[in-house]
Structure formats: C-alpha cells, structure tokens
Write a protein that holds these residues in place. Structure first.
Motif, PDB file in Angstrom:
ATOM      1  N   ALA A 221       0.849  -1.195   0.000  1.00 42.78           N
ATOM      2  CA  ALA A 221       0.000   0.000   0.000  1.00 42.78           C
ATOM      3  C   ALA A 221       0.885   1.245   0.000  1.00 42.78           C
ATOM      4  O   ALA A 221       1.968   1.263   0.607  1.00 42.78           O
ATOM      5  N   THR A 222       0.451   2.287  -0.688  1.00 48.25           N
ATOM      6  CA  THR A 222       1.247   3.501  -0.779  1.00 48.25           C
ATOM      7  C   THR A 222       0.337   4.673  -1.132  1.00 48.25           C
ATOM      8  O   THR A 222      -0.895   4.547  -1.116  1.00 48.25           O
ATOM      9  N   ALA A 240      -3.124   4.092  -2.870  1.00 51.26           N
ATOM     10  CA  ALA A 240      -2.934   3.248  -4.051  1.00 51.26           C
ATOM     11  C   ALA A 240      -2.306   1.927  -3.649  1.00 51.26           C
ATOM     12  O   ALA A 240      -1.744   1.785  -2.559  1.00 51.26           O
ATOM     13  N   VAL A 241      -2.417   0.979  -4.548  1.00 54.28           N
ATOM     14  CA  VAL A 241      -1.750  -0.308  -4.395  1.00 54.28           C
ATOM     15  C   VAL A 241      -0.598  -0.353  -5.397  1.00 54.28           C
ATOM     16  O   VAL A 241      -0.785  -0.053  -6.586  1.00 54.28           O
ATOM     17  N   LEU A 242       0.588  -0.705  -4.923  1.00 52.23           N
ATOM     18  CA  LEU A 242       1.751  -0.846  -5.786  1.00 52.23           C
ATOM     19  C   LEU A 242       2.040  -2.330  -5.957  1.00 52.23           C
ATOM     20  O   LEU A 242       2.305  -3.040  -4.987  1.00 52.23           O
ATOM     21  N   VAL A 243       1.965  -2.793  -7.204  1.00 53.04           N
ATOM     22  CA  VAL A 243       2.249  -4.187  -7.524  1.00 53.04           C
ATOM     23  C   VAL A 243       3.587  -4.257  -8.248  1.00 53.04           C
ATOM     24  O   VAL A 243       3.785  -3.582  -9.262  1.00 53.04           O
ATOM     25  N   VAL A 254      13.443 -11.806 -17.206  1.00 64.62           N
ATOM     26  CA  VAL A 254      13.385 -11.168 -18.522  1.00 64.62           C
ATOM     27  C   VAL A 254      12.561  -9.889 -18.510  1.00 64.62           C
ATOM     28  O   VAL A 254      12.684  -9.068 -19.426  1.00 64.62           O
ATOM     29  N   LEU A 255      11.720  -9.702 -17.498  1.00 60.28           N
ATOM     30  CA  LEU A 255      10.886  -8.496 -17.423  1.00 60.28           C
ATOM     31  C   LEU A 255      10.622  -8.173 -15.961  1.00 60.28           C
ATOM     32  O   LEU A 255      10.373  -9.072 -15.161  1.00 60.28           O
ATOM     33  N   ALA A 256      10.688  -6.893 -15.632  1.00 56.51           N
ATOM     34  CA  ALA A 256      10.324  -6.417 -14.296  1.00 56.51           C
ATOM     35  C   ALA A 256       9.375  -5.246 -14.457  1.00 56.51           C
ATOM     36  O   ALA A 256       9.491  -4.469 -15.414  1.00 56.51           O
ATOM     37  N   ALA A 257       8.416  -5.143 -13.545  1.00 60.64           N
ATOM     38  CA  ALA A 257       7.407  -4.096 -13.690  1.00 60.64           C
ATOM     39  C   ALA A 257       6.944  -3.578 -12.344  1.00 60.64           C
ATOM     40  O   ALA A 257       7.017  -4.275 -11.327  1.00 60.64           O
ATOM     41  N   LYS A 258       6.463  -2.326 -12.367  1.00 59.40           N
ATOM     42  CA  LYS A 258       5.758  -1.728 -11.247  1.00 59.40           C
ATOM     43  C   LYS A 258       4.429  -1.210 -11.775  1.00 59.40           C
ATOM     44  O   LYS A 258       4.398  -0.495 -12.777  1.00 59.40           O
ATOM     45  N   HIS A 259       3.347  -1.582 -11.102  1.00 61.03           N
ATOM     46  CA  HIS A 259       2.014  -1.133 -11.500  1.00 61.03           C
ATOM     47  C   HIS A 259       1.375  -0.392 -10.327  1.00 61.03           C
ATOM     48  O   HIS A 259       1.293  -0.934  -9.226  1.00 61.03           O
ATOM     49  N   MET A 260       0.941   0.832 -10.562  1.00 62.34           N
ATOM     50  CA  MET A 260       0.305   1.635  -9.529  1.00 62.34           C
ATOM     51  C   MET A 260      -1.195   1.701  -9.792  1.00 62.34           C
ATOM     52  O   MET A 260      -1.634   2.175 -10.849  1.00 62.34           O
TER      53      MET A 260
END
Length: 274
Positions: A221-222, A240-243, A254-260
């Motif tokens: 949570a953020t 917001a939720v940070l995934v 091979v892939l890194a992500a941040k979803h807000m």
C-alpha cells in the motif's frame, strides 16, 4: 536454466534459499524462524544481508513478524513459480481488456529496482515502457515495465527480443505516419486521441507460446505522489496499491514491472495456477 555471465545479487540468492526452505518444509507454515544471529550463522551470511532478505520475504507475504514471537512462516505462503502470467490490462479488465496508452518508450540505464530484479550490470541499456491503462474513460493504472538487456534476451528468449524490436519499430513508423495529422495524434505523453498501444508483458506473453514463464509479484500500500497523481488525474495523497512483478524464463529474469493502482481502480484478483 543457468544464466552464464550473470552473477546473482547475494540478497536475491539468499531470499531464494530461505523461500526454498519454506516451500520444501524445512520451515513449515506456522513455524518460527531462528533468531537473526542463529539463522545468519546457519546460512553462513552477514546479518545485514539476512535482514534485507527477510524484509523482502515479509513484503512478499512469506513471513509475518509477530511481537514477542519473531518471524513466523505464513499459513499459506505464496507458491513460487506458479503465478498466472497475464497482462495487467486483461487481469483487471473484468472481461473487457483495458486500453493501453503509451506515455514513454525509451532506453535507460539500470535503477536500484532493475539492478535487483533484472540483475542488470552497470551501464546496461534496458528498454523502459511507461503506460497508462484506462477503462470507460477513467485511468485505472500506471505501469512501468523494463526488459532485460538485449544480450540476455537474445540468449534466453530470442522470440521476445524479436517481438520487442518489431513492436517498437511499428510504433515509430506509426508515429511518423500520424505526425502529419497533428500533435494530438502522435504517440507520447500528451493527447487523448492516440491509438491504443500494448504493454510489454502482453508482448512477452504473445511471444512465449513455446516458452514456459514463471512470475513472482509483491503488493504493498502507498500513496500516488504528485507526478503519478498528475499522470492518473488524481490528487497526490490518493491511496494506491503498488504491484511489483518479475517474470522469468527458467532462472533468468526477462521483465520487471511496477504497477500503480489508485483507489477506485478495478480490483486486482489473485490468480495462481493449480
């Protein structure tokens, strides 16, 4: 699959050692881990590195800190390597995929996040995509996605590497053909008339019909903050939720992500294969 030429960050390797011990029953659900000094001695590691790995395990839902008890293993710790790999725009679209609007498609040097999760060497060049996901005219999520360096992708997942290049080439050609129509039709950070783009994860999934993927996510949570709030049309203090997500082929990230996802965005279901 071992990755030649890549050295795994000590904290990442330590995280995985403890997670493996949880999942193989060495530390079963409900059990309490040894004290930090004892566990550090058992594993042959420094206490600062151990503490960082334990904090990551706590953030990812593997461990819980209980006052007066210590760190205990959760009753249902997340399963490793079996997360359902699905683009976020489909996952939270409630049957109707959200629209992906490209804000930025560029190349950048590693950050602390990508150094940790993609094991990217200093001065590597990483593709970075920033996108807003929208549904019914409302911004539902802000996504930041990074691909591993080309030399690693060409070795462990050449289909993904080729698909990324083709997507970016098509995007540049499309931008050029639409530039004559005026700035509102161009790809970039402005204008609402852009054609829907695609996410990096959707490119990866589409290129992986013959390649097995595994993924691991963390949820915290953020607050949005000013810049993300401006991008999503929300106040800076919006909860917001940070995934965070890392997708691997074998042992190679091979892939890194941040979803807000701000308050009011579609609910994020927890999907795991069984």
């Amino acid at each position: 699959m071992a990755v030649s030429g890549q050295r795994r960050r000590p904290v990442v390797a330590l995280y995985e050692r403890i997670a493996d011990a949880v999942h193989d029953g060495t530390y079963p659900p409900g059990s309490t881990l040894p004290s930090e000094p004892k566990l550090a001695a058992e594993l042959g590691v420094s206490r600062p590195a151990l503490r960082e790995a334990l904090l990551l395990l706590q953030e990812d839902g593997v461990l819980t800190v209980r006052r007066g008890v210590g760190r205990t293993v959760n009753d249902r710790p997340p399963r490793r390597g079996f997360e359902h790999v699905q683009p976020l725009e489909e996952l939270i679209g409630a049957g109707t995929p959200l629209r992906v609007r490209a804000l930025l498609r560029t190349v950048e040097e590693p950050t602390d996040f990508t150094t940790q999760h993609l094991l990217a060497p200093a001065r590597a060049e990483l593709r970075f995509w920033e996108s807003v996901l929208t549904g019914e005219g409302t911004a539902a999520a802000l996504s930041h996605e990074w691909a591993a360096p080309d030399e690693l992708l060409d070795r462990v997942h050449p289909e993904f590497a080729r698909a990324l290049r083709a997507t970016e080439t098509g995007s540049r050609a499309d931008t050029g053909s639409r530039a004559e129509a005026g700035p509102s039709a161009a790809t970039g950070a402005g204008g609402s008339e852009r054609r829907s783009a695609v996410s990096m994860l959707s490119v990866l999934v589409g290129a992986s019909r013959e390649t097995a993927l595994s993924a691991h996510s963390g949820i915290t949570a953020t607050l949005l903050g000013r810049r993300r709030g401006d991008q999503l049309g929300r106040p800076a203090d919006t909860p917001a939720v940070l995934v965070t997500q890392v997708v691997r082929v074998g042992e190679a990230p091979v892939l890194a992500a941040k979803h807000m996802l701000p308050t009011g965005a579609p609910a994020l279901p927890v999907l795991q294969s069984h």
